[in-house]
Design an enzyme around this catalytic site. Sequence first.
Site, PDB file in Angstrom:
ATOM      1  N   TYR A  48      11.298  21.686  11.961  1.00 26.07           N
ATOM      2  CA  TYR A  48      10.936  21.099  13.257  1.00 26.07           C
ATOM      3  C   TYR A  48       9.549  21.548  13.734  1.00 26.07           C
ATOM      4  O   TYR A  48       9.266  21.483  14.926  1.00 26.07           O
ATOM      5  CB  TYR A  48      12.001  21.453  14.303  1.00 26.07           C
ATOM      6  CG  TYR A  48      13.257  20.610  14.189  1.00 26.07           C
ATOM      7  CD1 TYR A  48      13.223  19.240  14.441  1.00 26.07           C
ATOM      8  CD2 TYR A  48      14.483  21.182  13.858  1.00 26.07           C
ATOM      9  CE1 TYR A  48      14.375  18.463  14.360  1.00 26.07           C
ATOM     10  CE2 TYR A  48      15.636  20.403  13.776  1.00 26.07           C
ATOM     11  CZ  TYR A  48      15.564  19.051  14.026  1.00 26.07           C
ATOM     12  OH  TYR A  48      16.703  18.274  13.952  1.00 26.07           O
TER      13      TYR A  48
ATOM     14  N   PHE B  92      11.425  22.516  24.258  1.00 28.29           N
ATOM     15  CA  PHE B  92      12.796  22.599  23.735  1.00 28.29           C
ATOM     16  C   PHE B  92      12.876  23.216  22.331  1.00 28.29           C
ATOM     17  O   PHE B  92      13.955  23.356  21.770  1.00 28.29           O
ATOM     18  CB  PHE B  92      13.452  21.218  23.738  1.00 28.29           C
ATOM     19  CG  PHE B  92      12.702  20.163  22.945  1.00 28.29           C
ATOM     20  CD1 PHE B  92      12.846  20.068  21.564  1.00 28.29           C
ATOM     21  CD2 PHE B  92      11.868  19.268  23.589  1.00 28.29           C
ATOM     22  CE1 PHE B  92      12.167  19.107  20.836  1.00 28.29           C
ATOM     23  CE2 PHE B  92      11.178  18.290  22.860  1.00 28.29           C
ATOM     24  CZ  PHE B  92      11.335  18.217  21.483  1.00 28.29           C
TER      25      PHE B  92
ATOM     26  N   ARG C 246      17.787   4.437  12.371  1.00 27.17           N
ATOM     27  CA  ARG C 246      17.561   4.757  13.793  1.00 27.17           C
ATOM     28  C   ARG C 246      18.348   3.811  14.694  1.00 27.17           C
ATOM     29  O   ARG C 246      18.819   4.209  15.753  1.00 27.17           O
ATOM     30  CB  ARG C 246      16.064   4.760  14.108  1.00 27.17           C
ATOM     31  CG  ARG C 246      15.392   6.005  13.502  1.00 27.17           C
ATOM     32  CD  ARG C 246      13.903   6.003  13.638  1.00 27.17           C
ATOM     33  NE  ARG C 246      13.456   6.328  14.979  1.00 27.17           N
ATOM     34  CZ  ARG C 246      13.374   7.563  15.477  1.00 27.17           C
ATOM     35  NH1 ARG C 246      13.743   8.598  14.742  1.00 27.17           N
ATOM     36  NH2 ARG C 246      12.934   7.772  16.695  1.00 27.17           N
TER      37      ARG C 246
ATOM     38  N   THR D 293      17.870   9.174  21.194  1.00 22.31           N
ATOM     39  CA  THR D 293      17.903  10.634  20.993  1.00 22.31           C
ATOM     40  C   THR D 293      18.927  11.305  21.897  1.00 22.31           C
ATOM     41  O   THR D 293      19.677  12.181  21.469  1.00 22.31           O
ATOM     42  CB  THR D 293      16.500  11.226  21.283  1.00 22.31           C
ATOM     43  OG1 THR D 293      15.539  10.521  20.502  1.00 22.31           O
ATOM     44  CG2 THR D 293      16.445  12.699  20.934  1.00 22.31           C
TER      45      THR D 293
ATOM     46  N   ARG E 157      25.268   8.575  17.664  1.00 25.85           N
ATOM     47  CA  ARG E 157      25.040   9.597  18.706  1.00 25.85           C
ATOM     48  C   ARG E 157      25.917   9.369  19.923  1.00 25.85           C
ATOM     49  O   ARG E 157      26.338  10.334  20.577  1.00 25.85           O
ATOM     50  CB  ARG E 157      23.565   9.622  19.079  1.00 25.85           C
ATOM     51  CG  ARG E 157      22.727  10.369  18.037  1.00 25.85           C
ATOM     52  CD  ARG E 157      21.266  10.199  18.280  1.00 25.85           C
ATOM     53  NE  ARG E 157      20.457  11.088  17.466  1.00 25.85           N
ATOM     54  CZ  ARG E 157      19.160  10.885  17.238  1.00 25.85           C
ATOM     55  NH1 ARG E 157      18.545   9.828  17.765  1.00 25.85           N
ATOM     56  NH2 ARG E 157      18.490  11.742  16.503  1.00 25.85           N
TER      57      ARG E 157
ATOM     58  N   ASN F 245      22.862  16.294  19.268  1.00 20.09           N
ATOM     59  CA  ASN F 245      23.018  14.835  19.319  1.00 20.09           C
ATOM     60  C   ASN F 245      23.556  14.277  17.996  1.00 20.09           C
ATOM     61  O   ASN F 245      23.169  13.198  17.555  1.00 20.09           O
ATOM     62  CB  ASN F 245      21.690  14.168  19.729  1.00 20.09           C
ATOM     63  CG  ASN F 245      20.533  14.534  18.808  1.00 20.09           C
ATOM     64  OD1 ASN F 245      20.679  15.388  17.949  1.00 20.09           O
ATOM     65  ND2 ASN F 245      19.397  13.892  18.991  1.00 20.09           N
TER      66      ASN F 245
HETATM   67  P1  CMP Z   1      16.106  15.090  16.220  1.00 28.50           P
HETATM   68  O1  CMP Z   1      16.206  13.676  15.743  1.00 28.50           O
HETATM   69  O2  CMP Z   1      16.779  16.134  15.389  1.00 28.50           O
HETATM   70  O3  CMP Z   1      14.555  15.475  16.370  1.00 28.50           O
HETATM   71  C1  CMP Z   1      14.095  16.467  17.280  1.00 28.50           C
HETATM   72  C2  CMP Z   1      15.185  16.951  18.176  1.00 28.50           C
HETATM   73  O4  CMP Z   1      14.781  17.647  19.338  1.00 28.50           O
HETATM   74  C3  CMP Z   1      15.957  15.763  18.733  1.00 28.50           C
HETATM   75  O5  CMP Z   1      16.717  15.163  17.711  1.00 28.50           O
HETATM   76  C4  CMP Z   1      16.756  16.414  19.845  1.00 28.50           C
HETATM   77  O6  CMP Z   1      17.973  16.943  19.379  1.00 28.50           O
HETATM   78  C5  CMP Z   1      15.869  17.594  20.281  1.00 28.50           C
HETATM   79  N1  CMP Z   1      15.359  17.480  21.633  1.00 28.50           N
HETATM   80  C6  CMP Z   1      15.631  18.303  22.641  1.00 28.50           C
HETATM   81  N2  CMP Z   1      14.999  17.967  23.757  1.00 28.50           N
HETATM   82  C7  CMP Z   1      14.292  16.880  23.477  1.00 28.50           C
HETATM   83  C8  CMP Z   1      13.426  16.049  24.248  1.00 28.50           C
HETATM   84  N3  CMP Z   1      13.173  16.285  25.530  1.00 28.50           N
HETATM   85  N4  CMP Z   1      12.872  14.989  23.630  1.00 28.50           N
HETATM   86  C9  CMP Z   1      13.107  14.754  22.303  1.00 28.50           C
HETATM   87  N5  CMP Z   1      13.927  15.513  21.528  1.00 28.50           N
HETATM   88  C10 CMP Z   1      14.519  16.557  22.110  1.00 28.50           C
END
Ligand code: CMP
Length: 139
Positions: free
Chosen positions: A51, A59, A87, A93, A104, A114
Amino acid sequence: MSGKITLTMIKPLAVQQGFIGPILSKINENGFRIVAMKLMWLTQNQAMRFYEVHKERPFYNDLVKSMTSGPIVAAILEKENAVEEYRKLIGATNPANAEPGTIRKLYGSSLEANAVHGSDSDENAQIEADFFFSKLECF
Ligand code: CMP
């Protein structure tokens, strides 16, 4: 041309809640082929690297903590236009904003937990696939 693969992770809470089977069923029902798959527990360093693009986001630390709280399932999925199609299947998300019937919405608990990750571009799909799998592990 749109790519044929995407990378997914079933996140720790969804694994803990027994949702591996239901999520894989959805993936199969929607015409994705599983090219590679493994159950593993990410180290802090691995989650931080995966990440890394989010490292400046507020976050990031909580996300890394949540992603290292238990085992995940990582998989490469194949389908025409895989990134976009997946997607659509997983939904927004934040599970609270996801369409009914999406992964999700059905199996997510919160923004971090998620249920699943899905690659956001063809380029990242390849980078993420290479992060988890060698060529010998892809079929
Ligand atoms: P993911 O698809 O795993 O990619 C990045 C992750 O960051 C996303 O899913 C969420 O689980 C997490 N996340 C937490 N807060 C945020 C936010 N404000 N915007 C986007 N992703 C977030």
